[in-house]
Design a protein around this motif. Structure first.
Motif, PDB file in Angstrom:
ATOM      1  N   SER A 141      75.361 -30.573 -43.653  1.00 53.05           N
ATOM      2  CA  SER A 141      74.158 -29.498 -44.119  1.00 53.05           C
ATOM      3  C   SER A 141      73.079 -30.825 -45.489  1.00 53.05           C
ATOM      4  CB  SER A 141      74.436 -28.276 -44.325  1.00 53.05           C
ATOM      5  OG  SER A 141      74.769 -28.295 -45.795  1.00 53.05           O
ATOM      6  N   SER A 142      71.763 -29.393 -45.477  1.00 51.95           N
ATOM      7  CA  SER A 142      71.194 -29.615 -46.931  1.00 51.95           C
ATOM      8  C   SER A 142      71.993 -28.817 -48.186  1.00 51.95           C
ATOM      9  CB  SER A 142      69.958 -29.258 -46.571  1.00 51.95           C
ATOM     10  OG  SER A 142      69.648 -27.729 -45.846  1.00 51.95           O
ATOM     11  N   PRO A 143      71.301 -29.315 -48.439  1.00 53.87           N
ATOM     12  CA  PRO A 143      71.940 -28.903 -50.500  1.00 53.87           C
ATOM     13  C   PRO A 143      71.598 -26.963 -50.183  1.00 53.87           C
ATOM     14  CG  PRO A 143      70.392 -30.728 -50.984  1.00 53.87           C
ATOM     15  CD  PRO A 143      70.135 -30.363 -49.184  1.00 53.87           C
ATOM     16  N   GLY A 144      72.855 -26.405 -50.377  1.00 53.45           N
ATOM     17  CA  GLY A 144      72.813 -25.268 -50.355  1.00 53.45           C
ATOM     18  C   GLY A 144      73.309 -24.027 -49.427  1.00 53.45           C
ATOM     19  N   SER A 145      73.305 -24.873 -48.100  1.00 54.72           N
ATOM     20  CA  SER A 145      73.316 -23.884 -47.067  1.00 54.72           C
ATOM     21  C   SER A 145      74.587 -23.367 -46.739  1.00 54.72           C
ATOM     22  CB  SER A 145      73.307 -25.144 -45.931  1.00 54.72           C
ATOM     23  OG  SER A 145      71.751 -25.200 -45.718  1.00 54.72           O
ATOM     24  N   GLY A 146      75.568 -23.630 -47.441  1.00 61.25           N
ATOM     25  CA  GLY A 146      76.286 -22.609 -47.615  1.00 61.25           C
ATOM     26  C   GLY A 146      78.239 -23.503 -47.325  1.00 61.25           C
ATOM     27  N   LYS A 147      78.257 -24.561 -47.474  1.00 56.60           N
ATOM     28  CA  LYS A 147      79.519 -25.415 -46.532  1.00 56.60           C
ATOM     29  C   LYS A 147      81.048 -24.735 -47.497  1.00 56.60           C
ATOM     30  CE  LYS A 147      77.660 -29.241 -47.389  1.00 56.60           C
ATOM     31  NZ  LYS A 147      76.650 -29.460 -47.881  1.00 56.60           N
ATOM     32  N   ASN A 222      79.832 -33.657 -46.851  1.00 52.58           N
ATOM     33  CA  ASN A 222      79.742 -34.477 -47.351  1.00 52.58           C
ATOM     34  C   ASN A 222      78.552 -34.152 -47.744  1.00 52.58           C
ATOM     35  OD1 ASN A 222      78.241 -37.001 -46.231  1.00 52.58           O
ATOM     36  ND2 ASN A 222      78.755 -36.815 -44.377  1.00 52.58           N
ATOM     37  N   VAL A 223      77.730 -35.050 -48.439  1.00 54.15           N
ATOM     38  CA  VAL A 223      76.876 -34.402 -49.561  1.00 54.15           C
ATOM     39  C   VAL A 223      75.420 -34.140 -48.975  1.00 54.15           C
ATOM     40  CG1 VAL A 223      74.892 -35.691 -51.010  1.00 54.15           C
ATOM     41  CG2 VAL A 223      77.080 -37.224 -50.588  1.00 54.15           C
ATOM     42  N   GLY A 224      75.003 -32.935 -48.816  1.00 60.40           N
ATOM     43  CA  GLY A 224      74.208 -31.567 -48.835  1.00 60.40           C
ATOM     44  C   GLY A 224      72.597 -32.924 -48.236  1.00 60.40           C
ATOM     45  N   ASN A 225      72.652 -33.342 -47.582  1.00 65.93           N
ATOM     46  CA  ASN A 225      71.411 -34.115 -46.790  1.00 65.93           C
ATOM     47  C   ASN A 225      71.683 -33.892 -45.441  1.00 65.93           C
ATOM     48  OD1 ASN A 225      69.597 -36.751 -46.655  1.00 65.93           O
ATOM     49  ND2 ASN A 225      70.170 -37.800 -47.551  1.00 65.93           N
ATOM     50  N   LEU A 226      70.476 -34.184 -44.919  1.00 64.97           N
ATOM     51  CA  LEU A 226      69.754 -34.177 -43.453  1.00 64.97           C
ATOM     52  C   LEU A 226      70.401 -35.071 -42.768  1.00 64.97           C
ATOM     53  CD1 LEU A 226      68.696 -30.092 -42.894  1.00 64.97           C
ATOM     54  CD2 LEU A 226      70.753 -31.228 -42.074  1.00 64.97           C
TER      55      LEU A 226
END
Length: 289
Positions: A141-147, A222-226
């Motif tokens: 996901s992108s950073p801060g999506s709540g993974k 994974n690292v927050g990055n789409l």
């Protein structure tokens, strides 16, 4: 992949730490590489010269007396050869006006080489997962999506019936690994440094440190990055992308590669729908394209 973030650098260092093996009060040192132009002064036989180098890898400069020796006889032979070649070249091309010399360049497709190596290692990981009946999920996901919050709650709800193992990926800190450890699940943290994604080699090394048991679930956060994570197969059984309602419903069409490569899309933070401009139906439509 790009040169500025470090993901195209094969020498970029990363660290893998099993929760409980680290000391929060201890400072961590990370290997790094130079990516910016800067000057070095070198002393060559008493003379000062300034050289500008663009550093991509750690290396040392070595200058010996042999570096600046010239054989006069060889120099004369080279001069004669160049002179003869020049006449021959001019005789054959008198009708051409050469204002500058020829240059030869070769383009190296580093991205293809990196992805090729990664895909081979990913297949090795996949074979190991299948042999051990390990269901591996790549959570992106992108950073801060709540993974991490989603993963915490999932483990707490299902840990009595499912054996979970977790690999956390971030550029720095053990924060997410600490949160997962509080659920009782075994976890290791991968800190990628300048890297913006996990790759198959990192997962292979982390599995050995984590000692994943048979008949279990392995969740790789994974690292927050789409962007970059969409290109790297880790050998996972399923790829799950998380999108939160605070990000906007057009995320799937802004980052189509990630959503195209994912098997499942989770729409998160739906309790905030009354307060944000987000259409669940639009997000679904875009994701299914």
């Amino acid at each position: 992949m790009c040169d500025t973030c470090g993901c195209s650098n094969p020498d970029e260092k990363y660290t893998i730490t099993k929760h409980g093996d680290h000391n929060h009060d201890q400072e961590h040192e990370y290997d790094h590489t130079h990516k910016y132009k800067h000057e070095h002064d070198h002393d060559h036989d008493g003379e000062q010269h300034v050289h500008k180098h663009k550093h991509y890898y750690n290396h040392a400069h070595t200058h010996t007396d042999h570096d600046h020796e010239h054989d006069n006889e060889q120099e004369n032979q080279n001069h004669e050869h160049d002179h003869e070649h020049e006449h021959k070249h001019n005789d054959e091309h008198e009708h051409h006006d050469h204002e500058h010399g020829h240059s030869h360049s070769r383009e190296v497709k580093l991205e293809l080489d990196v992805l090729g190596k990664n895909n081979l290692l990913a297949e090795r990981n996949r074979g190991y997962f299948e042999a051990k009946n390990i269901f591996a999920i790549n959570l992106v996901s992108s950073p801060g999506s709540g993974k991490t919050s989603l993963l915490e709650r999932t483990i707490k709800e299902l840990k009595d019936s499912i054996s979970f193992n977790v690999i956390e990926g971030d550029q720095q800190t053990m924060n997410d690994a600490d949160r997962i450890a509080s659920t009782g699940a075994p976890v290791v943290q991968i800190n990628t440094g300048n890297g913006c994604h996990l790759d198959a080699e990192m997962i292979n090394s982390a599995m050995k440190k984590l000692d994943v048991k048979e008949n279990s679930v392995l969740v790789i956060e994974n690292v927050g990055n789409l962007v970059c994570p969409s290109l790297f197969d880790l050998g996972e059984s399923k790829r799950v992308v998380v999108i939160s309602v605070t990000e906007g419903d057009d995320k799937p069409i802004k980052y189509p590669t990630m959503f195209h490569s994912a098997d499942v899309c989770i729409i998160n933070k739906t309790d905030l729908l009354p307060y944000v401009d987000f259409s669940v139906e639009k997000a679904k439509e875009y994701a299914l394209r």
